[in-house]
Design an enzyme around this catalytic site. Structure first.
Site, short mmCIF file in Angstrom:
data_model
loop_
_atom_site.label_atom_id
_atom_site.label_comp_id
_atom_site.label_asym_id
_atom_site.label_seq_id
_atom_site.Cartn_x
_atom_site.Cartn_y
_atom_site.Cartn_z
N LYS A 14 -4.10 -6.54 2.39
CA LYS A 14 -4.43 -6.40 0.55
C LYS A 14 -2.79 -7.06 0.08
O LYS A 14 -3.15 -8.16 -0.74
CB LYS A 14 -4.18 -5.17 0.78
CG LYS A 14 -2.97 -4.25 0.57
CD LYS A 14 -2.90 -3.21 -0.59
CE LYS A 14 -2.16 -2.00 0.39
NZ LYS A 14 -0.88 -2.76 0.39
N ARG A 89 -0.84 4.77 -5.76
CA ARG A 89 -1.57 5.21 -4.52
C ARG A 89 -1.45 6.67 -4.87
O ARG A 89 -2.32 7.89 -3.61
CB ARG A 89 -0.48 5.04 -3.49
CG ARG A 89 -0.47 3.85 -3.26
CD ARG A 89 0.79 4.10 -1.38
NE ARG A 89 -0.01 2.50 -0.68
CZ ARG A 89 1.11 2.05 -0.61
NH1 ARG A 89 2.37 1.53 -1.44
NH2 ARG A 89 0.48 1.03 0.06
N ARG A 128 1.70 -6.49 13.50
CA ARG A 128 2.79 -6.75 13.06
C ARG A 128 3.80 -6.14 12.60
O ARG A 128 5.12 -6.51 12.97
CB ARG A 128 1.81 -6.35 11.10
CG ARG A 128 2.66 -6.60 10.66
CD ARG A 128 2.07 -5.96 8.86
NE ARG A 128 2.25 -4.61 8.37
CZ ARG A 128 2.08 -4.53 7.33
NH1 ARG A 128 0.85 -4.81 6.68
NH2 ARG A 128 2.00 -3.40 7.38
N ARG A 134 8.76 -4.63 11.24
CA ARG A 134 9.16 -3.63 10.32
C ARG A 134 9.08 -2.18 10.99
O ARG A 134 8.20 -2.12 11.83
CB ARG A 134 7.83 -3.90 8.99
CG ARG A 134 8.10 -3.88 7.70
CD ARG A 134 7.18 -4.48 7.02
NE ARG A 134 6.45 -2.99 6.27
CZ ARG A 134 5.25 -3.23 5.64
NH1 ARG A 134 5.06 -3.91 5.07
NH2 ARG A 134 5.62 -1.73 4.80
N ARG A 145 1.16 6.95 7.64
CA ARG A 145 1.24 5.75 6.21
C ARG A 145 -0.52 5.83 6.48
O ARG A 145 -0.44 6.12 5.27
CB ARG A 145 2.16 4.76 6.58
CG ARG A 145 3.06 4.48 6.18
CD ARG A 145 3.93 3.71 7.07
NE ARG A 145 3.98 2.22 6.23
CZ ARG A 145 2.97 1.21 7.20
NH1 ARG A 145 3.53 1.58 8.03
NH2 ARG A 145 2.66 0.13 6.69
#
Ligand code: ADP
Length: 196
Positions: A14, A89, A128, A134, A145
């Site tokens: 997204k 969210r 990723r 990250r 998450r």
């Protein structure tokens, strides 16, 4: 099409798509995750408050997030429209956004949900984590998450589904393929008439 929300679980792409939509439609891209990360890096009070939640993969409390976001969309550059990435969210965030926009006679025009199966998500997140490093992409944190986001996204999708502005887009394929589907979906929705 001026006020867009993009929904998707981590790894759904997204963020990448939101940046493209913003460029194509000349609206501002607003990512609450980016805002929190920038605040954390800058060491502001907001950043210090958000950091612990982010590191654990939890949501930053609604009130903190809502205040930050509502302030951001009140800035002059957001007047011409925006795409929200990572907000709302929770149902509470969706309600707060609706109330704030309604006060100005505005609303969200369209909410696009990018759908990607779980195994594709996990694969993309792992890649990723290697590429960007990250810390919240580490497998344990990413799993948390995902768990947190699943509940939230269903609430938010229900909220906008009930208002008839939810569009689902298939997120499997190349970035360009998904972008084309998204663009088509946005073109199909006519901009809402502003009452203010
Ligand atoms: P991702 O979608 O990959 O989880 P984001 O960059 O959107 O990443 O968000 C990173 C972190 O920032 C989240 O795990 C959460 O701690 C915090 N965050 C971002 N948006 C929100 C939000 N709307 N409400 C609460 N916390 C948020």
């Amino acid at each position: 099409m001026t006020r867009v929300v993009i929904l998707g679980l981590i790894g759904a792409g997204k963020g990448t798509q939101a940046v493209r939509v913003a460029e194509e439609r000349d609206i501002v891209h607003i990512s609450t995750g980016d805002m929190f990360r920038a605040a954390a890096t800058a060491g502001t009070e907001l950043g210090l408050r958000a950091r612990g939640y982010m590191e654990r993969g939890e949501l930053v409390p609604d009130q903190v997030t809502i205040d930050m976001l509502l302030e951001r969309i009140s800035e002059p550059d957001a007047e011409g429209g925006f795409i929200l990435d990572g907000f709302p969210r929770t149902g509470g965030q969706a309600e707060a956004l609706e109330r704030a926009l309604a006060e100005r006679g505005l609303g969200v025009d369209v909410v696009t949900r990018i759908e990607v199966p779980q195994e594709v998500l996990l694969d993309r997140i792992a890649k990723r984590a290697d590429l960007e490093g990250r810390t919240d992409d580490r497998p344990e944190v990413a799993a948390e998450r995902l768990r947190v986001q699943r509940t939230g996204i269903e609430d938010v999708a229900r909220f906008y589904g009930a208002r008839g502005v939810l569009v689902v887009v298939d997120g499997v394929g190349s970035v360009d393929e998904v972008a084309a589907r998204l663009s088509e979906a946005l073109d199909r929705v006519s901009p809402r008439v502003e009452t203010a």
